[in-house]
Design a protein around this motif. Structure first.
Motif, PDB file in Angstrom:
ATOM      1  N   THR A 246      54.910 -81.491  89.351  1.00 43.14           N
ATOM      2  CA  THR A 246      54.904 -80.326  88.480  1.00 43.14           C
ATOM      3  C   THR A 246      53.895 -79.323  88.987  1.00 43.14           C
ATOM      4  O   THR A 246      53.058 -79.647  89.827  1.00 43.14           O
ATOM      5  N   ALA A 247      53.968 -78.090  88.444  1.00 39.37           N
ATOM      6  CA  ALA A 247      53.110 -77.014  88.948  1.00 39.37           C
ATOM      7  C   ALA A 247      51.648 -77.275  88.702  1.00 39.37           C
ATOM      8  O   ALA A 247      50.783 -76.807  89.436  1.00 39.37           O
ATOM      9  N   ASP A 248      51.303 -78.061  87.650  1.00 37.74           N
ATOM     10  CA  ASP A 248      49.899 -78.280  87.332  1.00 37.74           C
ATOM     11  C   ASP A 248      49.413 -79.645  87.802  1.00 37.74           C
ATOM     12  O   ASP A 248      48.381 -80.131  87.352  1.00 37.74           O
ATOM     13  N   ALA A 249      50.154 -80.274  88.738  1.00 39.05           N
ATOM     14  CA  ALA A 249      49.739 -81.592  89.216  1.00 39.05           C
ATOM     15  C   ALA A 249      48.483 -81.485  90.046  1.00 39.05           C
ATOM     16  O   ALA A 249      48.280 -80.508  90.763  1.00 39.05           O
ATOM     17  N   THR A 250      47.609 -82.496  89.990  1.00 40.52           N
ATOM     18  CA  THR A 250      46.362 -82.530  90.745  1.00 40.52           C
ATOM     19  C   THR A 250      46.449 -83.623  91.786  1.00 40.52           C
ATOM     20  O   THR A 250      46.888 -84.733  91.490  1.00 40.52           O
ATOM     21  N   PRO A 251      46.071 -83.370  93.083  1.00 41.14           N
ATOM     22  CA  PRO A 251      46.144 -84.397  94.114  1.00 41.14           C
ATOM     23  C   PRO A 251      45.316 -85.609  93.715  1.00 41.14           C
ATOM     24  O   PRO A 251      44.161 -85.487  93.318  1.00 41.14           O
ATOM     25  N   THR A 252      45.921 -86.772  93.824  1.00 42.56           N
ATOM     26  CA  THR A 252      45.210 -88.015  93.537  1.00 42.56           C
ATOM     27  C   THR A 252      45.414 -88.969  94.690  1.00 42.56           C
ATOM     28  O   THR A 252      46.391 -88.879  95.439  1.00 42.56           O
ATOM     29  N   ALA A 253      44.521 -89.925  94.829  1.00 40.68           N
ATOM     30  CA  ALA A 253      44.641 -90.880  95.921  1.00 40.68           C
ATOM     31  C   ALA A 253      43.881 -92.136  95.584  1.00 40.68           C
ATOM     32  O   ALA A 253      42.853 -92.102  94.913  1.00 40.68           O
ATOM     33  N   ASP A 275      43.447 -73.746  95.086  1.00 41.01           N
ATOM     34  CA  ASP A 275      42.842 -74.233  93.856  1.00 41.01           C
ATOM     35  C   ASP A 275      43.015 -75.748  93.730  1.00 41.01           C
ATOM     36  O   ASP A 275      44.032 -76.319  94.146  1.00 41.01           O
ATOM     37  N   LEU A 276      41.994 -76.426  93.131  1.00 40.35           N
ATOM     38  CA  LEU A 276      42.038 -77.880  92.993  1.00 40.35           C
ATOM     39  C   LEU A 276      43.194 -78.338  92.115  1.00 40.35           C
ATOM     40  O   LEU A 276      43.752 -79.426  92.336  1.00 40.35           O
ATOM     41  N   ASN A 277      43.564 -77.544  91.137  1.00 33.81           N
ATOM     42  CA  ASN A 277      44.599 -77.946  90.201  1.00 33.81           C
ATOM     43  C   ASN A 277      45.944 -77.281  90.456  1.00 33.81           C
ATOM     44  O   ASN A 277      46.969 -77.758  89.978  1.00 33.81           O
ATOM     45  N   ASP A 278      45.950 -76.165  91.170  1.00 32.86           N
ATOM     46  CA  ASP A 278      47.194 -75.462  91.453  1.00 32.86           C
ATOM     47  C   ASP A 278      47.199 -75.093  92.930  1.00 32.86           C
ATOM     48  O   ASP A 278      46.612 -74.092  93.350  1.00 32.86           O
ATOM     49  N   SER A 299      45.075 -87.488 101.766  1.00 32.56           N
ATOM     50  CA  SER A 299      46.476 -87.313 102.196  1.00 32.56           C
ATOM     51  C   SER A 299      46.713 -86.024 102.985  1.00 32.56           C
ATOM     52  O   SER A 299      47.586 -85.222 102.657  1.00 32.56           O
ATOM     53  N   GLY A 300      45.940 -85.815 104.032  1.00 28.51           N
ATOM     54  CA  GLY A 300      46.128 -84.630 104.869  1.00 28.51           C
ATOM     55  C   GLY A 300      45.440 -83.387 104.374  1.00 28.51           C
ATOM     56  O   GLY A 300      45.589 -82.322 104.974  1.00 28.51           O
ATOM     57  N   TRP A 301      44.675 -83.499 103.279  1.00 31.81           N
ATOM     58  CA  TRP A 301      43.949 -82.364 102.735  1.00 31.81           C
ATOM     59  C   TRP A 301      42.474 -82.708 102.613  1.00 31.81           C
ATOM     60  O   TRP A 301      42.100 -83.879 102.525  1.00 31.81           O
ATOM     61  N   VAL A 302      41.638 -81.689 102.622  1.00 30.70           N
ATOM     62  CA  VAL A 302      40.199 -81.858 102.517  1.00 30.70           C
ATOM     63  C   VAL A 302      39.692 -81.064 101.317  1.00 30.70           C
ATOM     64  O   VAL A 302      40.030 -79.884 101.154  1.00 30.70           O
ATOM     65  N   HIS A 303      38.894 -81.737 100.483  1.00 30.58           N
ATOM     66  CA  HIS A 303      38.256 -81.091  99.340  1.00 30.58           C
ATOM     67  C   HIS A 303      36.953 -80.473  99.843  1.00 30.58           C
ATOM     68  O   HIS A 303      36.014 -81.180 100.207  1.00 30.58           O
ATOM     69  N   GLU A 308      29.513 -71.176  96.359  1.00 31.44           N
ATOM     70  CA  GLU A 308      29.023 -71.670  95.083  1.00 31.44           C
ATOM     71  C   GLU A 308      30.024 -71.363  93.971  1.00 31.44           C
ATOM     72  O   GLU A 308      30.422 -70.228  93.766  1.00 31.44           O
ATOM     73  N   GLY A 309      30.467 -72.415  93.297  1.00 26.94           N
ATOM     74  CA  GLY A 309      31.413 -72.255  92.208  1.00 26.94           C
ATOM     75  C   GLY A 309      32.855 -72.171  92.642  1.00 26.94           C
ATOM     76  O   GLY A 309      33.731 -71.946  91.804  1.00 26.94           O
ATOM     77  N   ALA A 310      33.138 -72.330  93.928  1.00 27.73           N
ATOM     78  CA  ALA A 310      34.512 -72.254  94.427  1.00 27.73           C
ATOM     79  C   ALA A 310      34.799 -73.455  95.317  1.00 27.73           C
ATOM     80  O   ALA A 310      34.311 -73.533  96.446  1.00 27.73           O
ATOM     81  N   GLU A 311      35.538 -74.411  94.786  1.00 23.23           N
ATOM     82  CA  GLU A 311      35.940 -75.592  95.532  1.00 23.23           C
ATOM     83  C   GLU A 311      37.456 -75.693  95.517  1.00 23.23           C
ATOM     84  O   GLU A 311      38.109 -75.319  94.541  1.00 23.23           O
ATOM     85  N   GLY A 312      38.022 -76.192  96.608  1.00 21.08           N
ATOM     86  CA  GLY A 312      39.469 -76.304  96.662  1.00 21.08           C
ATOM     87  C   GLY A 312      39.931 -77.161  97.820  1.00 21.08           C
ATOM     88  O   GLY A 312      39.134 -77.836  98.491  1.00 21.08           O
ATOM     89  N   TRP A 313      41.261 -77.099  98.063  1.00 25.28           N
ATOM     90  CA  TRP A 313      41.887 -77.904  99.096  1.00 25.28           C
ATOM     91  C   TRP A 313      42.167 -77.068 100.349  1.00 25.28           C
ATOM     92  O   TRP A 313      42.601 -75.931 100.252  1.00 25.28           O
ATOM     93  N   VAL A 314      41.919 -77.665 101.521  1.00 21.36           N
ATOM     94  CA  VAL A 314      42.188 -77.040 102.818  1.00 21.36           C
ATOM     95  C   VAL A 314      42.942 -78.048 103.664  1.00 21.36           C
ATOM     96  O   VAL A 314      42.663 -79.250 103.602  1.00 21.36           O
ATOM     97  N   ALA A 315      43.903 -77.584 104.450  1.00 18.82           N
ATOM     98  CA  ALA A 315      44.633 -78.478 105.335  1.00 18.82           C
ATOM     99  C   ALA A 315      43.671 -79.188 106.289  1.00 18.82           C
ATOM    100  O   ALA A 315      42.840 -78.545 106.945  1.00 18.82           O
ATOM    101  N   GLN A 316      43.765 -80.507 106.373  1.00 19.66           N
ATOM    102  CA  GLN A 316      42.834 -81.314 107.166  1.00 19.66           C
ATOM    103  C   GLN A 316      42.887 -80.923 108.647  1.00 19.66           C
ATOM    104  O   GLN A 316      41.871 -80.958 109.340  1.00 19.66           O
ATOM    105  N   SER A 317      44.076 -80.540 109.129  1.00 17.46           N
ATOM    106  CA  SER A 317      44.206 -80.203 110.555  1.00 17.46           C
ATOM    107  C   SER A 317      43.515 -78.907 110.903  1.00 17.46           C
ATOM    108  O   SER A 317      43.336 -78.603 112.088  1.00 17.46           O
ATOM    109  N   ALA A 318      43.137 -78.108 109.884  1.00 14.33           N
ATOM    110  CA  ALA A 318      42.521 -76.804 110.167  1.00 14.33           C
ATOM    111  C   ALA A 318      41.008 -76.859 110.206  1.00 14.33           C
ATOM    112  O   ALA A 318      40.371 -75.875 110.587  1.00 14.33           O
TER     113      ALA A 318
END
Length: 323
Positions: A246-253, A275-278, A299-303, A308-318
């Protein structure tokens, strides 16, 4: 892309080339411009040359007689100025004049000249000299367009962004327009819709190609790796849940997906942070030359902490680990 430019350019040239030699007399009369027979002013390479202070004279003999005669200075689709002469009784011999000193402050260079009577029309080429093109209104405007467009192209190319090729080609339209006008002002080319299209196509095409080549090694590869990683994350989520995410799913592992704890990392090209949630929403961008804290691999992504105050997902290969 180059093949497309070559084909379009070739077609435009075929359309334009027949119009280069337009000197001709249509009708039952003889015609001269400043005493030179129209047949001798037969191409752009051998136009009539007059000084900016001279007078253009269209004269000849109309065998059927005429009551009106005119001579015009034409730039592309625009008639710059016209000189007219009217006769009471019909006359065979005719003449009309146009003072170039009135128009030369606005522009010089290569023009098409047209003379007409009641029964005849004559066309030829004229090169106006005696005034520097950069001392005319058209020349200054053309130089401004060319410099402004070229500056825009260089700026777009040096930014090496995803839209750099598009920006460089759009700025190339102004570069081409300025270059075409300068070519006309210096008496080196005909100014028309077709010749303008050819020059604009060349300048826009070169800008697009250079920007595309320069951004390709880093930017395009980085975007492609991010897209591949994003698709891999989508597949991983579906495999774990058994249903579409779903659109609001959060990556879990689970523990097996955790490939490492916190570490410092850097990037070789600008990378978008989602965004961590979207994961469809971009919240920041990682830039080369800065260290960033990576909290975990999933799973191929890096947190990562973008700021400051901005955390999210980035492609691991980048991203690249320290050391």
């Amino acid at each position: 892309m180059l093949v497309r430019f070559a084909v379009v350019g070739g077609l435009l040239w075929l359309l334009w080339a027949p119009g280069l030699a337009v000197a001709a007399v249509d009708g039952p009369c003889t015609a001269t411009f400043n005493g030179v027979d129209v047949a001798r002013i037969d191409s752009l390479s051998s136009p009539l040359e007059l000084d900016a202070t001279d007078t253009l004279v269209f004269a000849g003999v109309d065998q059927t007689g005429t009551q009106e005669v005119s001579v015009s200075l034409v730039l592309g689709p625009i008639t710059i100025d016209t000189g007219d002469t009217a006769y009471g009784p019909v006359q065979e011999e005719y003449a009309a004049t146009l003072d170039l000193e009135d128009t030369s402050p606005y522009g010089v260079g290569l023009y098409r000249i047209t003379g007409s009577t009641d029964d005849c029309t004559a066309n030829a080429w004229l090169r106006v000299t005696g005034r520097h093109p950069m001392a005319t209104l058209t020349g200054l405007t053309a130089a401004g367009l060319a410099v402004g467009g070229l500056t825009g192209q260089i700026t777009a190319i040096m930014s090496r962004r995803r839209l750099s090729p598009r920006g460089a080609s759009i700025a190339g339209v102004a570069t081409g327009l300025g270059a075409a006008l300068l070519g006309q002002q210096f008496g080196r080319m005909q100014f028309s819709f077709v010749s303008l299209a050819i020059v604009v196509l060349i300048t826009a095409g070169i800008g697009f190609l250079v920007a595309w080549l320069l951004r390709y090694p880093d930017e395009r590869g980085s975007w492609r790796r991010q897209d591949e990683a994003r698709r891999g994350l989508h597949r991983g989520r579906r495999d774990r849940s058994g249903v579409a995410e779903t659109a609001d799913a959060t990556p879990t592992a689970g523990p097996a997906a955790m490939n490492g704890g916190p570490y410092w990392c850097y990037v070789m090209a600008p990378v978008e942070v989602f965004d961590l949630n979207d994961h469809t929403r971009v919240i920041a961008s990682l830039q080369p030359g800065t260290w960033y804290l990576a909290k975990r691999d999933v799973s191929g992504w890096v947190h990562v902490v973008a700021r400051e105050g901005a955390e999210g997902w980035v492609a691991q290969s980048a991203v690249h680990r320290q050391g």
